[in-house]
Scaffold this motif. Sequence first.
Motif, short mmCIF file in Angstrom:
data_model
loop_
_atom_site.label_atom_id
_atom_site.label_comp_id
_atom_site.label_asym_id
_atom_site.label_seq_id
_atom_site.Cartn_x
_atom_site.Cartn_y
_atom_site.Cartn_z
N GLU A 1 0.84 -1.21 0.00
CA GLU A 1 0.00 0.00 0.00
C GLU A 1 0.87 1.26 0.00
O GLU A 1 0.56 2.22 -0.69
N GLU A 2 1.94 1.24 0.78
CA GLU A 2 2.85 2.40 0.80
C GLU A 2 3.49 2.60 -0.57
O GLU A 2 3.61 3.73 -1.05
N ARG A 3 3.87 1.51 -1.21
CA ARG A 3 4.47 1.62 -2.54
C ARG A 3 3.45 2.13 -3.56
O ARG A 3 3.78 2.95 -4.41
N ARG A 4 2.23 1.62 -3.49
CA ARG A 4 1.21 2.09 -4.42
C ARG A 4 0.92 3.57 -4.20
O ARG A 4 0.79 4.33 -5.16
N LEU B 1 3.06 3.00 -12.49
CA LEU B 1 1.62 2.99 -12.27
C LEU B 1 0.99 1.76 -12.92
O LEU B 1 0.12 1.11 -12.32
N LEU B 2 1.43 1.43 -14.13
CA LEU B 2 0.90 0.24 -14.81
C LEU B 2 1.20 -1.04 -14.02
O LEU B 2 0.39 -1.96 -13.97
N MET B 3 2.38 -1.09 -13.41
CA MET B 3 2.76 -2.29 -12.66
C MET B 3 2.02 -2.42 -11.33
O MET B 3 1.61 -3.51 -10.96
N LEU B 4 1.85 -1.32 -10.60
CA LEU B 4 1.34 -1.41 -9.23
C LEU B 4 -0.07 -0.86 -9.04
O LEU B 4 -0.69 -1.12 -8.01
N GLY B 5 -0.57 -0.11 -10.00
CA GLY B 5 -1.87 0.52 -9.82
C GLY B 5 -3.03 -0.43 -10.07
O GLY B 5 -2.90 -1.41 -10.81
#
Length: 182
Positions: A42-45, A102-106
């Motif tokens: 969540e922190e990374r996102r 964003l594409l990887m983690l969103g």
Amino acid sequence: MSAFIQQLPALIGVVIGALGSYLAVVRSDGARFRREQAARWEERRLAVYSDYARTLKRTVTLTYRVAAHFGNDPHPHPLSPEEAAPQLAEATLARDPSGEALLMLGSPEAVEKARVWVSVVMEMERFLRDETRDPAAWQALMERQRAGRAGYYTAVRDDLALPPGHSARWQLPSVQQPGTQR
């Protein structure tokens, strides 16, 4: 041997208790690990979402300034297209890696809302490259950009289970131009 048989129930109880304690600790550690891992993601996102918004907002601010140069926007610090070109190029280059993150983690919803937002920003850039002088059309683009940004922020908040945020629409006080009276 009868002493051993008398102690057998207590020994079985100790073994069962030790096994139960071991299983409880393993299960507790696994749950704690999953909670900590979820919090880290969540922190990374949140960092990815914020970074993307910051890089896109940099482009937006530059377009406001260039639009002011053409008379389309009331931004107080106009910037000519020639002065803005290297800054816009830099902002676009910074947008690409943050978009990939964003594409990887969103979440799919946040990525889709980001696509809507960036599409409008790209239209704003095209509007200025064409050196269009149409304040009403520019105002419509700005409204679409604001709606795109609001949609992105809503999707991000939903993904991170955050409460609804501020609309980012506040009335700025009118600035009196030097040499004019009210």
